[in-house]
Design an enzyme around this catalytic site. Sequence first.
Site, PDB file in Angstrom:
ATOM      1  CB  CYS A 147      -0.867  -0.119   1.389  1.00 31.32           C
ATOM      2  SG  CYS A 147      -1.700   1.591   1.515  1.00 31.32           S
ATOM      3  CD  GLU A 148       0.244   5.253  -4.443  1.00 34.13           C
ATOM      4  OE1 GLU A 148      -0.484   6.119  -4.409  1.00 34.13           O
ATOM      5  OE2 GLU A 148       0.976   4.613  -5.077  1.00 34.13           O
ATOM      6  CG  HIS A 149      -2.275   5.570   0.395  1.00 31.71           C
ATOM      7  ND1 HIS A 149      -3.725   5.085   0.348  1.00 31.71           N
ATOM      8  CD2 HIS A 149      -2.073   6.492  -0.454  1.00 31.71           C
ATOM      9  CE1 HIS A 149      -4.037   5.714  -1.015  1.00 31.71           C
ATOM     10  NE2 HIS A 149      -3.139   6.342  -1.349  1.00 31.71           N
ATOM     11  CG  HIS A 150      -1.394   3.289   5.609  1.00 32.16           C
ATOM     12  ND1 HIS A 150      -2.285   3.113   4.892  1.00 32.16           N
ATOM     13  CD2 HIS A 150      -1.546   4.253   6.323  1.00 32.16           C
ATOM     14  CE1 HIS A 150      -3.390   4.000   5.178  1.00 32.16           C
ATOM     15  NE2 HIS A 150      -3.025   4.782   6.093  1.00 32.16           N
ATOM     16  CD  GLN A 188      -7.738  -4.474  -4.428  1.00 34.65           C
ATOM     17  OE1 GLN A 188      -7.543  -4.596  -3.335  1.00 34.65           O
ATOM     18  NE2 GLN A 188      -8.908  -5.379  -5.145  1.00 34.65           N
ATOM     19  CG  HIS A 216      -6.192  -3.198   0.911  1.00 32.25           C
ATOM     20  ND1 HIS A 216      -5.439  -2.113   0.220  1.00 32.25           N
ATOM     21  CD2 HIS A 216      -7.014  -3.856   0.146  1.00 32.25           C
ATOM     22  CE1 HIS A 216      -5.883  -2.354  -0.973  1.00 32.25           C
ATOM     23  NE2 HIS A 216      -6.756  -3.467  -1.025  1.00 32.25           N
ATOM     24  CB  CYS A 218      -3.448   0.026   5.392  1.00 27.40           C
ATOM     25  SG  CYS A 218      -4.681  -0.191   3.972  1.00 27.40           S
TER      26      CYS A 218
END
Length: 286
Positions: A147-150, A188, A216, A218
Amino acid sequence: MDHSKQTEFTLTDKKDSGDATLVINGHFDGVVKRPPAALQGPAAESGSHRSAQSVTESWKEEHTRSVEDNEVSLPSLAEAYTTILRGLGEDPHRQGLAKTPWRAATAMQFFTKGYQETIIDVLNDAIFDEDHDEMVIVKDIDVFSMCEHHLVPIIGRVHIGYLPNKRVLGLSKLARIVEIYSRRLQVQERLTKQIAVAITEALHPTGVGVIIEATHMCMVMRGVQKMNSKTITSTMLGVFREDPKTRDEFLTLLSCQPAMYNDWQNKVFQSMAEDCVKSGSTHHTS
């Protein structure tokens, strides 16, 4: 937005503006950067109306991270992890953590090794001319992404189907395409579309369908902490999008239970065995 138009727009921006950072590793930075109208002469106009082939082969122009880049960046990555450990209140020099920064840096490079590969390298010599126009499906392809956010894992399965147009792709290459795009920092939704577009641009099939169902971390390990949640995304291109019957066939075949498949497989084997017996009897008689 129509994908072909979106791709052409991105490539034109990259070419005309001279901004090499606009498209990195297949990701569009989302910032529209066009030169002023006064600077857009005939060359810019022709660039925006390039042939469809040049647009659909954009995947060949992907920037990649080399093995040499990994070697150069490894020390700085390890140092970054050392800083993280200190920030967490840990002693990065204690026995259990002494080599952790280097291990974590090496692991992160592996988790994102998709940046080192291009589709054209994977598909080389694996596209074959074949007069086959029935649906090809490879389902339950394991997928691991970040996940590019977390920067935590995304774990799931990918299902791919396409209708060939006189050309087929080696089946293992579908899994390799998944691997290339999943081993990057991702969301995704984008991952699903990148896989579908890569197959479309490489094979020019009648249609492509890609479905991803994933968990996910996250959402599981932090935040709402919903252990059983799954995210399902799909991209349908060509007849998979335009023809409901084709799309329904794809979805129906994906929903087949293993028991149904085993019954079908047993019937096939039984039929083959009966044919062999008949063939043997006929040969013996003659």
